[in-house]
Design a protein around this motif. Structure first.
Motif, PDB file in Angstrom:
ATOM      1  N   GLN A  23      -1.854   3.222   9.639  1.00  0.00           N
ATOM      2  CA  GLN A  23      -0.438   2.838   9.710  1.00  0.00           C
ATOM      3  C   GLN A  23       0.098   2.924  11.129  1.00  0.00           C
TER       4      GLN A  23
ATOM      5  N   ASP B 126       3.172   6.043  -3.824  1.00  0.00           N
ATOM      6  CA  ASP B 126       1.777   6.257  -3.456  1.00  0.00           C
ATOM      7  C   ASP B 126       1.388   7.725  -3.579  1.00  0.00           C
ATOM      8  N   GLY B 127       2.296   8.544  -4.129  1.00  0.00           N
ATOM      9  CA  GLY B 127       1.991   9.944  -4.319  1.00  0.00           C
ATOM     10  C   GLY B 127       2.331  10.807  -3.119  1.00  0.00           C
ATOM     11  N   SER B 128       2.829  10.196  -2.058  1.00  0.00           N
ATOM     12  CA  SER B 128       3.177  11.002  -0.880  1.00  0.00           C
ATOM     13  C   SER B 128       4.458  11.789  -1.160  1.00  0.00           C
ATOM     14  N   ILE B 129       4.536  12.943  -0.547  1.00  0.00           N
ATOM     15  CA  ILE B 129       5.602  13.885  -0.874  1.00  0.00           C
ATOM     16  C   ILE B 129       6.820  13.672   0.012  1.00  0.00           C
TER      17      ILE B 129
ATOM     18  N   ASP C 215       5.767  18.359 -11.431  1.00  0.00           N
ATOM     19  CA  ASP C 215       5.586  19.614 -10.691  1.00  0.00           C
ATOM     20  C   ASP C 215       6.797  19.934  -9.827  1.00  0.00           C
TER      21      ASP C 215
ATOM     22  N   PHE D 177       9.301  18.993  -1.276  1.00  0.00           N
ATOM     23  CA  PHE D 177       8.341  19.855  -1.970  1.00  0.00           C
ATOM     24  C   PHE D 177       8.943  20.454  -3.230  1.00  0.00           C
TER      25      PHE D 177
ATOM     26  N   THR E  28       8.058  18.214  -7.429  1.00  0.00           N
ATOM     27  CA  THR E  28       8.093  17.564  -6.128  1.00  0.00           C
ATOM     28  C   THR E  28       8.759  16.203  -6.253  1.00  0.00           C
TER      29      THR E  28
ATOM     30  N   ARG F   4       8.406  12.449  -4.977  1.00  0.00           N
ATOM     31  CA  ARG F   4       7.331  11.654  -4.381  1.00  0.00           C
ATOM     32  C   ARG F   4       7.632  10.157  -4.367  1.00  0.00           C
TER      33      ARG F   4
END
Ligand SMILES: [Mg+2]
Ligand SMILES: [Zn+2]
Ligand SMILES: [Zn+2]
Ligand SMILES: [Zn+2]
Lengths: 79, 885
Positions: free
Chosen positions: B131, B846-849, B839, B852, B841, B843
């Motif tokens: 990227q 794409d699952g990126s946080i 959980d 938190f 979080t 997000r």
């Protein structure tokens, strides 16, 4: 010029570089790759002070107004 | 066609540039004629409407693929440009690239060691941070533009200047030299594939020289169909017009070159060709005049088709149109539940729900089929198990059809009472803008809604319209019911409190009913409770002699849960120094013990919409949304019935002050005027002391403003002292039902200072606001102070100043809405796909946080106490039972 120690500033939270094992544990807890963490650039003042290199993961411990203590992580990228 | 029938699924998309070879390869015809049709209306071969480009007329077969209109996808043609032109979309990239390379050998201007370093780095980036590759490329290009001499061939390098949109110069010592596109292309061609990769280009997909066009693709005719007007005149699409221009100039350029015309003429034509190609891509390119139609209208070329609200993306791709929806004007109905929406019969007969026939509903369904499309609980269609639809509009004998249906058939029946629908009012700014309601089919032509849902929708009844959507599947209905039902939205995530609640007359009514003086006879009390749908016993009367009387507080208490405890201060609280609590002279100390309203009146603070920490908030939070809905549907009717029986009105004579009060106000204002005059005098004498950070003039202005504002405030205070306690406007202001004490003061005492841009009015003529004043007059009257009250009427000068101030307000709101609308759009675009995972979080897809823990504390603000996870005070109060305020 006297170099200002940003780590001592009250608005700068506590930063630490995670060890390999800690990073692995972190990846396991969240089920992610390191790239999925929020990014921080190597040129960021905190990375310069800590000597963090691309690929490192930083842990940030903040005093939060709403949560008392909050913990976040940053993935160091070049730039 | 279903998901399973899709022959190919897309795994990834890759963007690149078309090479000239590719353009020629995909082209079916080389376009060389600017004409479209001949005299007979037949498309000219090798013209812009060549039949090989696809067919647009029904019944005609495509010359390329042999398909007819719907089937033929259309085919590209191409134009061979006589001279290359820069692709306007890549003009900036071309500039950055030219700066970074040697004009002679085409290598990147980097020293060997730098070059090797960057090659390694780029490879590393490719593996680990793809990227970030473009950032590195930017850095490399910047670095390369610094070198004065090529490390490879040793030639001197010249600075390159870029002039928008598509002109490039090289700064030689003897002057600027214009770079022709052909020269640019030649330089770009010399870049090696390895170097191109360092410049952020993938040479397989995008060779740098492809940014300079030598061949132009011509889109199929179906992309730019010509239309025939009623008069038989053919009218061409804007894109075709533009392509005609390009071909004409291109042909002329070719002829001139062939004829060996002077360089100057060729260059002129070349530039013209560049202009036409640029406007063909984007007719709003800055720096050049837009190409216009013969009528003077700017042409709508490629970029314009895609860009903006009416563009392909926002209008056709994101903009969805739906079936099973309705829209009409809304009007209030205090008698229906907040969970309901009144739907006109005419609408109910057009909106349908597919219901499958089973052994439990078959009799009912038969009845609906018999009723048909024109009688309300009826049906419009039947779908047989083989998928055939039977339209119930046409058959005369629906009885036989009704008898013929069996289990497994699907009936598209009218919506009826109790069905779940989604109700929406634009602008849909938060999730409460679309809520699920239960249908209530009613006569007349408007959607009816309970007044308590006005705040979340931000609706009023001055002509507002709303939309209604009917979920078609069982799953959709269940989801709507569980997640979107109005009662589930009472507590807003905006702030920890109810967004729905009492407004206006509900508040006035609640106050009037719970006041100490509200005593009701048996008949009155019964009437009120019946209207509220109460079916229990009447409590023992509060007063037994001489006549049985009930207090309003008693009646309201019937709707609280029996273990409900709460204490708060009402809106009418006068903030008297030492609060006398239960003994409050205004009855502003609200105490509810074991579900009984012991003292205090209910007003905005306890039941109002958007009031956190209120009685309503506690009820919903501690006893659930059913309780909240019940309270709002039932107790609130009590308030309305009471205000109906008593009446609440304001008249001109009520806003009259006694002579004494008027005199006092006059004196206050006069005093202020004198003080102002004094200030001006001091200023003129040069004795005024400057405030820190202000000029002398600003100091004077501030002081005058302060003085006058104080005067208006004092006038308002006097007015509210002298107004009778029975004054309805005062009641509404104090309880928070509507209006403020300031509004009241404007009506009865003094309107006060008018302002534009936060200053006294200073505009108009030279040194004065109006010709009625002497130049340089700094007095209150001359700068927009309105002495009159609305009731006294404003004099023409005051009226004029008032209009100036009023206009600013209107302009402000108009500007603000458009600005906040755009901000909302950008925020939504950025945030729409992020979500809270199980959980805790936050997000992205794409699952990126992103976070938190949601909001750092993981608290859902809608389920919180004013933002906090727990409210310790309230828990103590609940346990101990004593008021802790
Ligand atoms: Mg309106
Ligand atoms: Zn075709
Ligand atoms: Zn060179
Ligand atoms: Zn009080």
């Amino acid at each position: 010029m006297v170099k200002f120690d940003i780590l001592k500033h009250e608005l700068v939270p506590k930063f630490t570089i995670l060890s390999k094992e800690e990073v692995e544990a972190l990846r396991q807890t969240y089920g992610i790759r390191k790239e999925h963490l929020p990014w921080i650039r190597k040129s960021d003042p905190i990375c310069k002070v800590l000597g963090a290199k691309p690929g490192d993961v930083l842990k940030i411990e903040r005093n939060s107004e709403v949560a008392g203590k909050s913990i976040a992580y940053r993935y160091v990228v070049p730039g | 066609m279903s998901v399973n029938d899709i022959a190919k699924s897309i795994k990834s998309i890759r963007f690149g540039l078309l090479s000239p070879e590719e353009i020629r390869k995909m082209s079916v015809v080389n376009i060389i004629t600017a004409d479209t049709y001949d005299e007979d209306g037949v498309p000219i071969d090798a013209g812009l409407m060549d039949r090989r480009l696809g067919t647009i007329e029904p019944g005609q077969k495509c010359q390329t693929c042999g398909n007819r209109v719907g089937q033929c996808p259309g085919h590209f043609g191409h134009i061979e440009l006589a001279r290359p032109v820069v692709h306007p979309g890549f003009a900036k990239t071309v500039y950055l690239t030219l700066r970074a390379i040697c004009w002679n050998c085409g290598r990147i201007l980097l020293k060997k060691e730098d070059y090797d370093k960057y090659v390694l780095l780029m490879e590393k980036y490719r593996r680990r941070w793809p990227q970030l590759r473009h950032k590195l490329a930017e850095k490399i290009m910047k670095r390369a533009s610094k070198l004065q001499e090529c490390p490879y061939c040793g030639r001197e390098q010249f600075k390159i200047k870029f002039e928008k949109p598509t002109t490039y110069y090289e700064e030689h010592p003897e002057g600027n030299v214009k770079l022709a596109p052909s020269e640019i292309r030649a330089r770009l061609e010399r870049i090696t594939d390895a170097d191109a990769a360092l410049l952020g280009l993938d040479p397989q997909m995008a060779r740098p020289e492809w940014m300079v066009l030598t061949v132009l693709p011509v889109p199929p005719s179906s992309v730019r169909p010509s239309i025939t007007l009623e008069s038989g005149v053919r009218s061409e699409d804007d894109l075709t017009h533009k392509l005609v221009d390009i071909i004409r100039i291109n042909e002329r350029l070719k002829e001139n070159i062939d004829a060996g015309a002077p360089q100057l003429i060729i260059e002129d034509l070349w530039e013209l060709l560049q202009y036409h190609v640029t406007t063909y891509f984007d007719n709003e390119t800055s720096g050049i005049p837009p190409a216009r139609h013969r009528s003077g209208r700017p042409l709508r070329t490629l970029a314009q088709r895609l860009k903006g609200k009416e563009g392909r993306f926002r209008s056709n791709l994101s903009g969805k149109r739906v079936d099973f929806s309705a829209r009409t004007v809304i009007s209030p109905d205090p008698l229906i539940s907040m969970n309901e929406v009144g739907v006109p019969i005419e609408v109910a007969k057009l909106l349908t729900i597919p219901e499958r026939i089973n052994k439990f509903n078959i009799e009912e369904m038969k009845k609906l089929i018999e009723n048909g499309p024109d009688n309300h609980p009826g049906a419009n269609y039947i779908i047989r198990p083989d998928g055939r639809r039977i339209d119930l509009r046409f058959p005369k004998d629906r009885k036989t059809i009704a008898d013929s249906v069996e289990i497994g058939y699907v009936v598209e029946r009218h919506i009826k009472d109790g069905d779940v629908v989604l109700f929406n009012r634009q602008p849909s700014l938060h999730r409460m803008s679309i809520m699920a309601h239960r249908v209530r089919v009613l006569p007349y032509k408007t959607f009816r809604l309970n007044l308590c849902v006005c705040p979340p929708y931000n609706a009023d009844f001055d002509g507002d319209e709303m939309n209604l959507h009917v979920p078609q599947s069982e799953e959709a209905r269940a989801e709507a019911l569980v997640l979107m039902l109005v009662q589930e939205q009472i507590l807003s995530p905006r702030y920890g409190g109810p967004i729905m609640g009492a407004i206006q007359d509900y508040i006035s009514g609640a106050y009037m009913l719970t006041k100490k003086t509200a005593l009701l006879t048996r008949e009155e009390a019964s009437q009120l409770l019946i209207s509220a749908g109460y079916d229990g016993e009447l409590p023992p009367p509060a007063i037994k002699e001489p006549e049985e009387m009930w207090t309003g507080k008693q009646l309201v208490s019937l709707f609280f849960p029996s273990d409900f405890n709460y204490t708060l201060k009402a809106n009418i609280c006068q903030k008297c120094g030492q609060c006398k609590k239960e003994e409050c002279p205004h009855d502003a100390f609200v105490v509810i013990r074991n579900g009984v309203l012991i003292s205090g009146v209910l007003d905005k603070k306890s039941i109002g919409a958007g009031q956190p920490e209120s009685v309503l908030h506690r009820l919903v939070k501690d006893y659930g949304t059913d309780m909240g809905r019940m309270f709002i549907d039932k107790a609130f009717k009590l308030f309305l019935s009471y205000i109906d029986s008593r009446g609440l009105t304001i008249g001109l004579d009520e806003e009259e002050l006694p002579k004494e009060a008027k005199e006092k106000i006059r004196m206050v204002v006069e005093e202020a005027e004198q003080k102002t005059a004094k200030l001006i005098e001091i200023y003129n004498e040069g004795l005024l002391e400057r405030l820190p950070g202000r000029t002398l003039e600003e100091t004077l202005e501030t002081k005058i403003m302060q003085e006058l504002e104080e005067a208006r405030e004092k006038a308002g205070e006097i007015a509210s002292q002298y107004l009778k306690d029975t004054n309805s406007a005062l009641l509404m202001a104090r309880t928070g039902a509507r209006g403020s004490l300031m509004n009241l003061a404007h009506m009865v005492a003094c309107v006060g200072q008018q302002s534009v841009r936060g200053e006294r009015i200073n505009r108009g003529y030279q040194n004065r606001t109006l010709p009625h004043f002497k130049p340089g007059d700094l007095g209150a009257r001359a700068h927009g102070f309105v002495y009159s009250s609305y009731k006294d009427r404003l004099n023409p000068i005051e009226f004029f100043f008032h209009a100036m101030g009023g206009r600013e307000g209107l302009v402000d709101t108009a500007v603000r809405t458009s600005q906040s609308g755009y901000m909302q759009r950008r925020l939504i675009n950025a945030l729409q796909d992020i979500r809270v995972e199980y959980d805790g979080t936050v997000r992205a897809t794409d699952g990126s946080i992103i976070q938190f823990k949601y909001g750092e504390d993981g608290v859902d603000p809608a389920k919180s106490d004013h933002g906090k996870a727990v409210n310790v005070d309230k828990i103590i109060e609940k346990v101990v039972g004593a008021g802790v305020i």
